[in-house]
Design an enzyme around this catalytic site. Structure first.
Site, PDB file in Angstrom:
ATOM      1  N   SER A  49       0.864  -1.191   0.000  1.00  0.00           N
ATOM      2  CA  SER A  49       0.000   0.000   0.000  1.00  0.00           C
ATOM      3  C   SER A  49       0.901   1.241   0.000  1.00  0.00           C
ATOM      4  O   SER A  49       2.129   1.143   0.124  1.00  0.00           O
ATOM      5  CB  SER A  49      -0.860  -0.006   1.267  1.00  0.00           C
ATOM      6  OG  SER A  49       0.012   0.109   2.388  1.00  0.00           O
ATOM      7  N   ASP A  88      -0.819  -1.415  -4.196  1.00  0.00           N
ATOM      8  CA  ASP A  88      -2.191  -1.562  -3.710  1.00  0.00           C
ATOM      9  C   ASP A  88      -2.758  -0.192  -3.344  1.00  0.00           C
ATOM     10  O   ASP A  88      -2.081   0.630  -2.738  1.00  0.00           O
ATOM     11  CB  ASP A  88      -2.131  -2.468  -2.457  1.00  0.00           C
ATOM     12  CG  ASP A  88      -3.501  -2.851  -1.934  1.00  0.00           C
ATOM     13  OD1 ASP A  88      -3.601  -3.136  -0.726  1.00  0.00           O
ATOM     14  OD2 ASP A  88      -4.478  -2.849  -2.725  1.00  0.00           O
ATOM     15  N   GLU A 140     -10.876   0.243  -9.050  1.00  0.00           N
ATOM     16  CA  GLU A 140     -11.957  -0.203  -8.148  1.00  0.00           C
ATOM     17  C   GLU A 140     -13.240   0.542  -8.480  1.00  0.00           C
ATOM     18  O   GLU A 140     -13.230   1.747  -8.758  1.00  0.00           O
ATOM     19  CB  GLU A 140     -11.553   0.063  -6.687  1.00  0.00           C
ATOM     20  CG  GLU A 140     -12.582  -0.409  -5.671  1.00  0.00           C
ATOM     21  CD  GLU A 140     -12.060  -0.364  -4.221  1.00  0.00           C
ATOM     22  OE1 GLU A 140     -10.832  -0.372  -4.019  1.00  0.00           O
ATOM     23  OE2 GLU A 140     -12.901  -0.310  -3.322  1.00  0.00           O
ATOM     24  N   HIS A 184     -12.221  -3.657   4.642  1.00  0.00           N
ATOM     25  CA  HIS A 184     -10.845  -3.870   5.102  1.00  0.00           C
ATOM     26  C   HIS A 184     -10.810  -4.096   6.610  1.00  0.00           C
ATOM     27  O   HIS A 184     -11.694  -3.672   7.327  1.00  0.00           O
ATOM     28  CB  HIS A 184      -9.996  -2.641   4.767  1.00  0.00           C
ATOM     29  CG  HIS A 184      -9.706  -2.511   3.310  1.00  0.00           C
ATOM     30  ND1 HIS A 184     -10.076  -1.418   2.566  1.00  0.00           N
ATOM     31  CD2 HIS A 184      -9.088  -3.340   2.437  1.00  0.00           C
ATOM     32  CE1 HIS A 184      -9.685  -1.578   1.316  1.00  0.00           C
ATOM     33  NE2 HIS A 184      -9.077  -2.742   1.208  1.00  0.00           N
ATOM     34  N   GLY A 215     -10.424  -6.725   0.952  1.00  0.00           N
ATOM     35  CA  GLY A 215     -11.054  -7.047   2.246  1.00  0.00           C
ATOM     36  C   GLY A 215     -11.406  -8.512   2.337  1.00  0.00           C
ATOM     37  O   GLY A 215     -12.466  -8.892   2.813  1.00  0.00           O
ATOM     38  N   SER A 217      -9.698 -11.115   3.893  1.00  0.00           N
ATOM     39  CA  SER A 217      -9.190 -11.968   4.980  1.00  0.00           C
ATOM     40  C   SER A 217     -10.332 -12.660   5.715  1.00  0.00           C
ATOM     41  O   SER A 217     -11.423 -12.105   5.856  1.00  0.00           O
ATOM     42  CB  SER A 217      -8.381 -11.133   5.980  1.00  0.00           C
ATOM     43  OG  SER A 217      -7.085 -10.899   5.455  1.00  0.00           O
ATOM     44  N   ASN A 257      -7.086 -10.180  -2.105  1.00  0.00           N
ATOM     45  CA  ASN A 257      -6.216  -9.363  -1.244  1.00  0.00           C
ATOM     46  C   ASN A 257      -6.243  -9.860   0.194  1.00  0.00           C
ATOM     47  O   ASN A 257      -7.324  -9.925   0.808  1.00  0.00           O
ATOM     48  CB  ASN A 257      -6.654  -7.900  -1.301  1.00  0.00           C
ATOM     49  CG  ASN A 257      -6.181  -7.221  -2.576  1.00  0.00           C
ATOM     50  OD1 ASN A 257      -5.848  -7.880  -3.548  1.00  0.00           O
ATOM     51  ND2 ASN A 257      -6.122  -5.903  -2.562  1.00  0.00           N
ATOM     52  N   ASP A 259      -4.304  -9.322   3.841  1.00  0.00           N
ATOM     53  CA  ASP A 259      -3.372  -8.580   4.694  1.00  0.00           C
ATOM     54  C   ASP A 259      -3.656  -8.883   6.164  1.00  0.00           C
ATOM     55  O   ASP A 259      -2.777  -9.340   6.902  1.00  0.00           O
ATOM     56  CB  ASP A 259      -3.550  -7.077   4.416  1.00  0.00           C
ATOM     57  CG  ASP A 259      -2.491  -6.236   5.109  1.00  0.00           C
ATOM     58  OD1 ASP A 259      -2.652  -5.008   5.182  1.00  0.00           O
ATOM     59  OD2 ASP A 259      -1.501  -6.815   5.595  1.00  0.00           O
TER      60      ASP A 259
HETATM   61  O1  LIG Z   1      -7.877  -5.545   0.667  1.00  0.00           O
HETATM   62  C1  LIG Z   1      -6.914  -5.405   1.413  1.00  0.00           C
HETATM   63  C2  LIG Z   1      -6.739  -6.246   2.645  1.00  0.00           C
HETATM   64  O2  LIG Z   1      -7.946  -6.813   3.074  1.00  0.00           O
HETATM   65  P1  LIG Z   1      -7.967  -7.533   4.511  1.00  0.00           P
HETATM   66  O3  LIG Z   1      -7.916  -6.450   5.556  1.00  0.00           O
HETATM   67  O4  LIG Z   1      -9.268  -8.285   4.538  1.00  0.00           O
HETATM   68  O5  LIG Z   1      -6.771  -8.450   4.585  1.00  0.00           O
HETATM   69  N1  LIG Z   1      -5.937  -4.497   1.142  1.00  0.00           N
HETATM   70  O6  LIG Z   1      -6.003  -3.816  -0.013  1.00  0.00           O
HETATM   71  C3  LIG Z   1      -4.851  -4.180   2.074  1.00  0.00           C
HETATM   72  C4  LIG Z   1      -4.887  -2.717   2.442  1.00  0.00           C
HETATM   73  C5  LIG Z   1      -3.768  -2.396   3.416  1.00  0.00           C
HETATM   74  O7  LIG Z   1      -3.703  -0.982   3.589  1.00  0.00           O
HETATM   75  P2  LIG Z   1      -2.700  -0.354   4.680  1.00  0.00           P
HETATM   76  O8  LIG Z   1      -1.328  -0.880   4.425  1.00  0.00           O
HETATM   77  O9  LIG Z   1      -2.824   1.121   4.447  1.00  0.00           O
HETATM   78  O10 LIG Z   1      -3.205  -0.804   6.039  1.00  0.00           O
HETATM   79 ZN   LIG Z   2      -7.964  -3.242  -0.382  1.00  0.00          ZN
END
Ligand SMILES: O=C(COP(=O)(O)O)N(O)CCCOP(=O)(O)O
Ligand SMILES: [Zn+2]
Length: 311
Positions: A49, A88, A140, A184, A215, A217, A257, A259
Site C-alpha cells: 500500500s 495496492d 476499483e 478492510h 477485504g 481476509s 487481497n 493482509d
Molecule cells: O484488501 C486489502 C486487505 O484486506 P484484509 O484487511 O481483509 O486483509 N488491502 O487492499 C490491504 C490494504 C492495506 O492498507 P494499509 O497498508 O494502508 O493498512
Molecule cells: Zn484493499
C-alpha cells in the site's frame, strides 16, 4: 521469475482459480510469503500500500518503492515461480509514478471514492501512462468500508455491473475490484457476512476481465485464539467465511487481497514466543516466530484458492 501481474491473473481467470495478493511492509513478511509460495509451487503476487511504501522509505516514497522492487526482484530473479509486485490502493499520483518508475509489475489506481466519471477519467489517465511503461493496472468500482492504515472509507457502496462494463471498455483497465460487500481490516461485518454474489456474477459476465476481491481476509479463529491467549484484544473480529471466498472464486474472482490474516498470524506467533521465551532478545528469533505462522497461513490460502501447483 519477475513477471507482470496481468500474466498471472489472465491464466487464473481462464482456469477459474484465484491467486492471493499478500500485503508486505517489511522483509520478514516477504520471506515468509515467498517460502510458502515456493513450497506450494504457486504463482505469487505481493503488494504494498502507500502506507507500506512510506514506511519502508522512512518517509521518502521513491526510496520506499525502490526498496520493495530491489528486495522482491533480488529473490524473484532467482526462483522458478512467477512473482509480481503490485501497488495496492494507489490514491495519489506521486505514489503511482514512484511505483512505475521503480519497476512495479502493476499499479492500482484507487479513485473509487470519486464520482463515476472522475474515477473513469483518472483511471484512463493512469492506464495510458502505465501501459506505455509495460505496467498493468487495477481499478476499483464501488467502495469498501473498513479501516486499515491509509485505506479508510465510511461505508460500503456496491458496484453497478452495467457501470463496470462501460468502465472496463472505456479505460482499458487490466483487472477490476468490484465492491460486493467486503471491507478492510479485522471487523468486517456487524452481523452475518453478506456478499452480493449475484452482482459479482453479473460483473464477470459483462466485463470478462480478471476480478479482485479486497477485504478478503477470513480472520482465522485459530490464530485469533492464540493471539488472545497471549494478551491480544481482538474481540468482535470477523472475516469473510472461507465458503463465501470459494463461491467468489467460482464466480470469477482471481486476485484475493490478504493482509489482515497475515497480521493476526504474525502477532500471534510473536506474542506466544515472547511469553514463552522471556530471556530472548534476538530479533531473528522472535520475528522468526511470527514468520512461521505467516507462512502457515500463506500455504493454506494458496491451497484453498486453487493456485497451488499452478506456477
Ligand atoms: O484488501 C486489502 C486487505 O484486506 P484484509 O484487511 O481483509 O486483509 N488491502 O487492499 C490491504 C490494504 C492495506 O492498507 P494499509 O497498508 O494502508 O493498512
Ligand atoms: Zn484493499
Amino acid at each position: 521469475m519477475y513477471v507482470n501481474t496481468k500474466d498471472i491473473l489472465e491464466k487464473a481467470s481462464k482456469e477459474y482459480y484465484a491467486v492471493p495478493a499478500f500485503n508486505i511492509n517489511n522483509m520478514e513478511f516477504f520471506h515468509a510469503i515467498l517460502e510458502g509460495a515456493l513450497e506450494k509451487r504457486a504463482p505469487l503476487i505481493v503488494e504494498t500500500s502507500e502506507g507500506a511504501i512510506k514506511y519502508a522509505g522512512n518517509g521518502d516514497i521513491f526510496k520506499g518503492a525502490r526498496f520493495f522492487v530491489e528486495m522482491v526482484r533480488l529473490f524473484a530473479d532467482s526462483v522458478d515461480i512467477p512473482v509480481a509486485l503490485h501497488l495496492d490502493h494507489g490514491k495519489h499520483f506521486e505514489y503511482i509514478i514512484a511505483a512505475i518508475k521503480a519497476g512495479y509489475s502493476s499499479v492500482m489506481i484507487d479513485a473509487s471514492e470519486e464520482p463515476f466519471e472522475e474515477n473513469l477519467r483518472k483511471t484512463k489517465e493512469i492506464v495510458k501512462i502505465a501501459h506505455a511503461a509495460g505496467v498493468s493496472v487495477e481499478a476499483e468500482l464501488g467502495q469498501l468500508a473498513g479501516v486499515e492504515d491509509n485505506v479508510v472509507a465510511a461505508e460500503n457502496v456496491l458496484v453497478d455491473p452495467e457501470q463496470a462494463k462501460i468502465f472496463v471498455e472505456e479505460t482499458g483497465v487490466d483487472f477490476l475490484a468490484p465492491a460486493i460487500g467486503t471491507s478492510h481490516g479485522a471487523f468486517k461485518f456487524k452481523g452475518e457476512a453478506k456478499l452480493d454474489f449475484e452482482r459479482l456474477k453479473k460483473v464477470k459476465e459483462l466485463t470478462k476481465v480478471p476480478l479482485v476481491l479486497h477485504g478478503a481476509s477470513s480472520v482465522l479463529p485459530e490464530y485469533v485464539r492464540i493471539a488472545e491467549e497471549y494478551g491480544a484484544d481482538l474481540s468482535g473480529a470477523k472475516g469473510v467465511p472461507e465458503e463465501d471466498l470459494k463461491k467468489c472464486v467460482e464466480l470469477g474472482i482471481n486476485k484475493v487481497n490478504t493482509d489482515t490474516d497475515l497480521r493476526i498470524a504474525f502477532i500471534a506467533g510473536l506474542r506466544k514466543y515472547l511469553k514463552e521465551n522471556p530471556k530472548e532478545f534476538d530479533p531473528r528469533h522472535y520475528l522468526g516466530a511470527g514468520k512461521k505462522f505467516v507462512k502457515e497461513v500463506v500455504m493454506n490460502r494458496l491451497e484453498f484458492l486453487g493456485c497451488a501447483g499452478k506456477a
